[in-house]
Design an enzyme around this catalytic site. Structure first.
Site, short mmCIF file in Angstrom:
data_model
loop_
_atom_site.label_atom_id
_atom_site.label_comp_id
_atom_site.label_asym_id
_atom_site.label_seq_id
_atom_site.Cartn_x
_atom_site.Cartn_y
_atom_site.Cartn_z
N HIS A 1 5.01 -10.35 7.39
CA HIS A 1 3.94 -9.76 6.57
C HIS A 1 4.58 -9.11 5.35
CE1 HIS A 1 5.25 -6.72 9.52
NE2 HIS A 1 5.10 -5.85 8.53
N VAL A 2 3.78 -9.02 4.29
CA VAL A 2 4.28 -8.48 3.02
C VAL A 2 3.42 -7.26 2.65
CG1 VAL A 2 4.62 -8.98 0.56
CG2 VAL A 2 5.08 -10.76 2.27
N ASP B 1 -4.10 -2.26 4.57
CA ASP B 1 -3.30 -1.66 5.63
C ASP B 1 -4.11 -0.52 6.23
OD1 ASP B 1 -0.02 -1.42 6.22
OD2 ASP B 1 -1.19 0.37 6.69
N TRP C 1 -2.68 -7.03 17.61
CA TRP C 1 -3.52 -6.64 16.45
C TRP C 1 -3.40 -7.64 15.32
CZ3 TRP C 1 -1.69 -5.34 11.53
CH2 TRP C 1 -0.33 -5.11 11.41
N PRO D 1 11.29 -4.57 10.44
CA PRO D 1 9.87 -4.20 10.49
C PRO D 1 9.56 -3.56 11.85
CG PRO D 1 10.12 -6.52 11.01
CD PRO D 1 11.53 -5.98 10.75
N HIS E 1 9.67 -5.21 4.92
CA HIS E 1 10.55 -4.24 5.58
C HIS E 1 11.59 -4.97 6.42
CE1 HIS E 1 7.54 -0.64 5.70
NE2 HIS E 1 8.39 -0.53 4.69
N TYR E 2 12.80 -4.42 6.42
CA TYR E 2 13.78 -4.86 7.41
C TYR E 2 14.48 -3.62 7.91
CZ TYR E 2 17.00 -7.71 9.98
OH TYR E 2 17.68 -8.32 11.01
P1 M7G Z 1 6.00 -2.90 9.42
O1 M7G Z 1 6.89 -3.20 8.28
O2 M7G Z 1 6.04 -3.88 10.57
O3 M7G Z 1 6.32 -1.51 10.03
O4 M7G Z 1 4.54 -2.82 8.82
P2 M7G Z 1 5.89 0.00 9.75
O5 M7G Z 1 4.61 0.23 10.52
O6 M7G Z 1 7.02 0.78 10.38
O7 M7G Z 1 5.79 0.16 8.29
C1 M7G Z 1 3.38 -2.94 9.56
C2 M7G Z 1 2.23 -2.44 8.72
O8 M7G Z 1 1.02 -2.74 9.40
C3 M7G Z 1 2.25 -0.93 8.52
O9 M7G Z 1 2.13 -0.63 7.14
C4 M7G Z 1 1.06 -0.43 9.34
O10 M7G Z 1 0.43 0.71 8.76
C5 M7G Z 1 0.14 -1.63 9.36
N1 M7G Z 1 -0.71 -1.72 10.56
C6 M7G Z 1 -0.32 -1.46 11.82
N2 M7G Z 1 -1.36 -1.70 12.66
C7 M7G Z 1 -1.30 -1.55 14.12
C8 M7G Z 1 -2.43 -2.13 11.92
C9 M7G Z 1 -3.76 -2.53 12.24
O11 M7G Z 1 -4.21 -2.56 13.39
N3 M7G Z 1 -4.53 -2.94 11.18
C10 M7G Z 1 -4.06 -2.90 9.88
N4 M7G Z 1 -4.90 -3.29 8.93
N5 M7G Z 1 -2.81 -2.51 9.57
C11 M7G Z 1 -1.99 -2.13 10.57
#
Ligand code: M7G
Length: 326
Positions: free
Chosen positions: A266-267, A194, A164, A260, A257-258
């Protein structure tokens, strides 16, 4: 209901922000594509409720869509200030009880003011199902050696697919949602909403900056050579959000995030007053602190012990236990 609408009004701060909230129109009004899709959930078979919250108005469901495992997340969306007039004039009101000066009602709003934000992960892996399941968490202290001997091997084998992310960077998905792009391969990034944010109000603003560099897995990989990249994301991300959403930097929480979930740097940019999932001190690292730590020690994130929470059935937690670290 009136209370929460009033609270949002006071929380949203200066008048210019209120003006901006009103400008964030529903999709059909601001020209954004609102695809009428076939209802893939009409034959959804629920197998388990993974998590739910009356306060957050969310429910996470595991089930099947035509024989494929799926996770569906339903979330009632905030009540927007700009919909109040229509909400009051266009709804029907059913009295539940009246007592002295007090009365409660069930208000039945027009369908377009009563939408449920729906996220579908399909096909969902077992790891997705676990990610959304309600579980106890445990705090892990990861030394530099633990990272090399335990975490690195685990995340290289077990982490979520990053398809993605690559689809976004290559404009194969969500291209029309991009808010800003700096295409530079070294310091560039894509800024976009997001998928947790429906973009209907700035109160719960949530944007992601995804860097173009593909070899930085997480905070752990950051070195002083990445400072120009981090400063660029911080500076331009804040400028773009000010320009587009009229939110000044003092209203933003900008962090990594740590650990993630997705190991491509990503930020997160979220509105300060919004308690975004994962914004607690045990997981979120403010970008401004990250920059300063790297300025004072180029190997800060290579050498320090970092703490983070892991959920009870996270395989990584099992690895830390096996190594006698917990
Ligand atoms: P992370 O810190 O890797 O982990 O953040 P977390 O999901 O446990 O917070 C990834 C971020 O990417 C999250 O805030 C998700 O909501 C967002 N995210 C995940 N996916 C699969 C997508 C997507 O397909 N599109 C968008 N725009 N955001 C996404």
């Amino acid at each position: 209901m009136a209370d929460s609408a009033a609270k949002r009004q006071t929380d949203s701060g200066p008048d210019d922000l209120n003006v901006e909230v009103k400008k964030l129109k529903p999709d059909h009004e601001n020209g954004r594509q609102e695809a009428e899709s076939e209802n893939i959930l009409s034959a959804f078979k629920t197998s388990a409720v993974l998590n739910d919250s009356a306060r957050e108005k969310t429910i996470f469901i595991h089930g099947k869509v035509t024989d494929q495992d799926a996770v569906v997340i339903l979330e009632k969306t905030p009540i927007r200030q700009d919909s109040l007039d229509e909400l009051f004039s266009g709804s029907s009101l059913k009295l539940e009880m009246r007592n002295d000066i007090y009365s409660t009602y069930r208000l039945q709003a027009p369908p377009h003011l009563n939408e449920i934000k729906t996220t579908v992960v399909c096909p969902a892996t077992e790891k997705h199902v676990k990610k959304y399941q309600r579980q106890e968490s445990f705090l892990v202290e990861e030394t530099a050696e633990d990272y090399q001997s335990i975490t690195l091997a685990y995340i290289q084998k077990q982490s979520f697919s990053m398809q993605w992310v690559y689809n976004i960077l290559e404009k194969k998905a969500e291209a029309d949602r991009i808010v800003y792009e700096d295409p530079d391969p070294q310091v560039g990034f894509v800024l976009l909403p997001d998928f947790k944010w429906d973009q209907k109000q700035v109160d719960d603003l949530y944007l992601l900056a995804i860097v173009h560099q593909r070899n930085i897995k997480s905070l752990r990989d950051l070195r002083s050579e990445h400072l120009p990249l981090l400063q660029n994301v911080f500076q331009k991300g804040k400028e773009q959000i000010l320009q587009r959403y009229k939110l000044p930097a003092s209203q933003l929480r900008v962090y990594l995030h740590y650990q993630p979930s997705y190991y491509h740097l990503h930020v997160h940019f979220t509105k300060l007053g919004y308690e975004a999932p994962g914004c607690g001190v045990e997981r979120a690292h403010l970008l401004t602190d990250v920059i300063q730590n790297l300025q004072s020690d180029p190997r800060y994130y290579e050498t320090r012990t970092l703490c983070f929470p892991l959920r009870a059935d996270d395989g990584l937690l099992g690895k830390f236990k096996e190594a006698g670290k917990l």
